[in-house]
Scaffold this motif. Structure first.
Motif, PDB file in Angstrom:
ATOM      1  N   VAL A 108      38.441  11.912 -22.880  1.00  0.00           N
ATOM      2  CA  VAL A 108      37.109  11.234 -22.091  1.00  0.00           C
ATOM      3  C   VAL A 108      36.745  12.045 -21.046  1.00  0.00           C
ATOM      4  O   VAL A 108      35.485  12.365 -21.251  1.00  0.00           O
ATOM      5  N   ARG A 109      37.701  12.611 -20.192  1.00  0.00           N
ATOM      6  CA  ARG A 109      37.201  13.430 -19.174  1.00  0.00           C
ATOM      7  C   ARG A 109      36.716  14.581 -19.365  1.00  0.00           C
ATOM      8  O   ARG A 109      35.838  15.016 -18.969  1.00  0.00           O
ATOM      9  N   LYS A 110      37.171  15.393 -20.499  1.00  0.00           N
ATOM     10  CA  LYS A 110      36.786  16.455 -20.768  1.00  0.00           C
ATOM     11  C   LYS A 110      35.328  16.207 -21.548  1.00  0.00           C
ATOM     12  O   LYS A 110      34.477  17.041 -21.343  1.00  0.00           O
ATOM     13  N   VAL A 111      34.993  15.263 -22.336  1.00  0.00           N
ATOM     14  CA  VAL A 111      33.623  15.088 -22.759  1.00  0.00           C
ATOM     15  C   VAL A 111      32.760  14.501 -21.815  1.00  0.00           C
ATOM     16  O   VAL A 111      31.604  14.931 -21.702  1.00  0.00           O
ATOM     17  N   GLU A 112      33.243  13.918 -20.573  1.00  0.00           N
ATOM     18  CA  GLU A 112      32.311  13.649 -19.440  1.00  0.00           C
ATOM     19  C   GLU A 112      31.815  14.926 -18.808  1.00  0.00           C
ATOM     20  O   GLU A 112      30.804  15.083 -18.199  1.00  0.00           O
ATOM     21  N   ARG A 113      33.074  16.078 -18.733  1.00  0.00           N
ATOM     22  CA  ARG A 113      32.565  17.364 -18.041  1.00  0.00           C
ATOM     23  C   ARG A 113      31.849  17.876 -18.821  1.00  0.00           C
ATOM     24  O   ARG A 113      30.739  18.682 -18.380  1.00  0.00           O
ATOM     25  N   GLU A 114      31.751  18.010 -20.213  1.00  0.00           N
ATOM     26  CA  GLU A 114      30.821  18.543 -21.178  1.00  0.00           C
ATOM     27  C   GLU A 114      29.474  18.052 -20.875  1.00  0.00           C
ATOM     28  O   GLU A 114      28.446  18.771 -20.829  1.00  0.00           O
ATOM     29  N   LEU A 115      29.439  16.708 -20.885  1.00  0.00           N
ATOM     30  CA  LEU A 115      28.015  15.891 -20.559  1.00  0.00           C
ATOM     31  C   LEU A 115      27.368  16.250 -19.404  1.00  0.00           C
ATOM     32  O   LEU A 115      26.179  16.576 -19.278  1.00  0.00           O
ATOM     33  N   ALA A 116      27.996  16.501 -18.323  1.00  0.00           N
ATOM     34  CA  ALA A 116      27.751  16.770 -17.009  1.00  0.00           C
ATOM     35  C   ALA A 116      27.227  18.200 -17.135  1.00  0.00           C
ATOM     36  O   ALA A 116      26.227  18.627 -16.372  1.00  0.00           O
ATOM     37  N   GLY A 117      27.905  19.141 -17.555  1.00  0.00           N
ATOM     38  CA  GLY A 117      27.376  20.394 -17.754  1.00  0.00           C
ATOM     39  C   GLY A 117      26.235  20.564 -18.495  1.00  0.00           C
ATOM     40  O   GLY A 117      25.308  21.236 -18.304  1.00  0.00           O
ATOM     41  N   LEU A 118      26.222  19.820 -19.808  1.00  0.00           N
ATOM     42  CA  LEU A 118      24.958  19.772 -20.518  1.00  0.00           C
ATOM     43  C   LEU A 118      23.768  19.240 -19.590  1.00  0.00           C
ATOM     44  O   LEU A 118      22.384  19.689 -19.625  1.00  0.00           O
ATOM     45  N   ARG A 119      23.957  18.327 -18.961  1.00  0.00           N
ATOM     46  CA  ARG A 119      22.751  17.623 -18.100  1.00  0.00           C
ATOM     47  C   ARG A 119      22.313  18.706 -17.033  1.00  0.00           C
ATOM     48  O   ARG A 119      21.294  18.721 -16.877  1.00  0.00           O
ATOM     49  N   MET A 120      23.182  19.322 -16.445  1.00  0.00           N
ATOM     50  CA  MET A 120      22.943  20.493 -15.385  1.00  0.00           C
ATOM     51  C   MET A 120      21.847  21.733 -16.151  1.00  0.00           C
ATOM     52  O   MET A 120      20.958  21.926 -15.592  1.00  0.00           O
ATOM     53  N   ARG A 121      22.389  22.037 -17.279  1.00  0.00           N
ATOM     54  CA  ARG A 121      21.669  22.861 -18.017  1.00  0.00           C
ATOM     55  C   ARG A 121      20.108  22.211 -18.346  1.00  0.00           C
ATOM     56  O   ARG A 121      19.238  23.090 -18.262  1.00  0.00           O
ATOM     57  N   LEU A 122      20.283  21.105 -18.696  1.00  0.00           N
ATOM     58  CA  LEU A 122      18.973  20.534 -19.008  1.00  0.00           C
ATOM     59  C   LEU A 122      17.915  20.300 -17.848  1.00  0.00           C
ATOM     60  O   LEU A 122      16.739  20.586 -17.605  1.00  0.00           O
ATOM     61  N   HIS A 123      18.508  20.004 -16.711  1.00  0.00           N
ATOM     62  CA  HIS A 123      18.013  20.094 -15.139  1.00  0.00           C
ATOM     63  C   HIS A 123      17.311  21.452 -15.094  1.00  0.00           C
ATOM     64  O   HIS A 123      16.119  21.427 -14.706  1.00  0.00           O
ATOM     65  N   GLU A 124      18.420  22.541 -15.300  1.00  0.00           N
ATOM     66  CA  GLU A 124      17.839  23.936 -14.847  1.00  0.00           C
ATOM     67  C   GLU A 124      16.704  24.361 -15.799  1.00  0.00           C
ATOM     68  O   GLU A 124      15.894  24.811 -15.320  1.00  0.00           O
ATOM     69  N   GLU A 125      17.014  24.071 -16.910  1.00  0.00           N
ATOM     70  CA  GLU A 125      15.723  24.328 -18.126  1.00  0.00           C
ATOM     71  C   GLU A 125      14.426  23.654 -17.742  1.00  0.00           C
ATOM     72  O   GLU A 125      13.276  24.328 -17.842  1.00  0.00           O
ATOM     73  N   ARG A 126      14.572  22.488 -17.321  1.00  0.00           N
ATOM     74  CA  ARG A 126      13.251  21.586 -16.761  1.00  0.00           C
ATOM     75  C   ARG A 126      12.600  22.224 -15.525  1.00  0.00           C
ATOM     76  O   ARG A 126      11.368  22.402 -15.567  1.00  0.00           O
TER      77      ARG A 126
END
Length: 194
Positions: A108-126
């Motif tokens: 679960v922690r691994k998936v949460e880290r992956e989601l946080a990374g994807l959220r950061m990339r989305l924020h940077e892309e926006r």
């Protein structure tokens, strides 16, 4: 966690019982050895074929009691050893379950880290595209639920009897306001001619 503590407590209790039984057996063996020494001192030196003297009812009864007690203690010891083995097996199962839960938490922690990374990339892309980023929804604490209101008491019937006329008048007024509408038309049903 409580289950592990309970298993541990039961295991330790079983070990204490086993130690107590071993202590009793040692004390009993010492008492028997002391009794043998005293009896040997009281009896005249006998030839090996004369020992033990047959027909001494006191010694025979003591031997029977000692034999029964030894059997009881050996059965109790075997039962305690079985309980100890069962407790050890339960402890092993609990540890395996805990390991599975820890593995699940790691996933679960691994998936949460992956989601946080994807959220950061989305924020940077926006930010790169100039799209205003949506504020992350804050998780509001769940409001405390109020207890449901108490049920409303039912209206008590009039002891004089029900009045039917006003109810009929109201029902008649309601019926005048209703308009009968035909049911919706469905698709025509097709049948094959033979």
């Amino acid at each position: 966690m409580d289950e592990n503590a309970d298993l541990r407590r039961r295991y330790e209790h079983g070990l204490r019982q086993v130690e107590e039984m071993k202590r009793e057996l040692r004390e009993r063996a010492q008492a028997i050895a002391e009794l043998e020494r005293r009896l040997e001192g009281r009896l005249p030196k006998a030839e090996p074929q004369d020992w033990p003297r047959p027909g001494d009812p006191e010694l025979d009864e003591r031997e029977r009691r000692i034999g029964r007690r030894e059997r009881e203690l050996s059965q109790a010891l075997a039962a305690a050893q079985r309980r100890e083995q069962e407790a050890a097996a339960e402890l092993a199962l609990a540890q395996a379950e805990r390991e599975r839960l820890e593995e699940r938490e790691r996933d679960v922690r691994k998936v949460e880290r992956e989601l946080a990374g994807l959220r950061m990339r989305l924020h940077e892309e926006r930010a790169r595209l100039g799209i205003p980023s949506e504020p992350e929804p804050e998780q509001e604490p769940e409001p405390e639920r109020e207890p449901p209101p108490p049920p409303t008491p039912l209206k008590q019937p009039d002891p004089a009897g029900p009045e039917l006329e006003p109810a009929a008048a109201v029902a008649g007024a309601l019926l005048e306001d209703t308009v009968e509408t035909p049911p919706p038309l469905g698709r025509p049903r097709r049948t094959r001619r033979r």
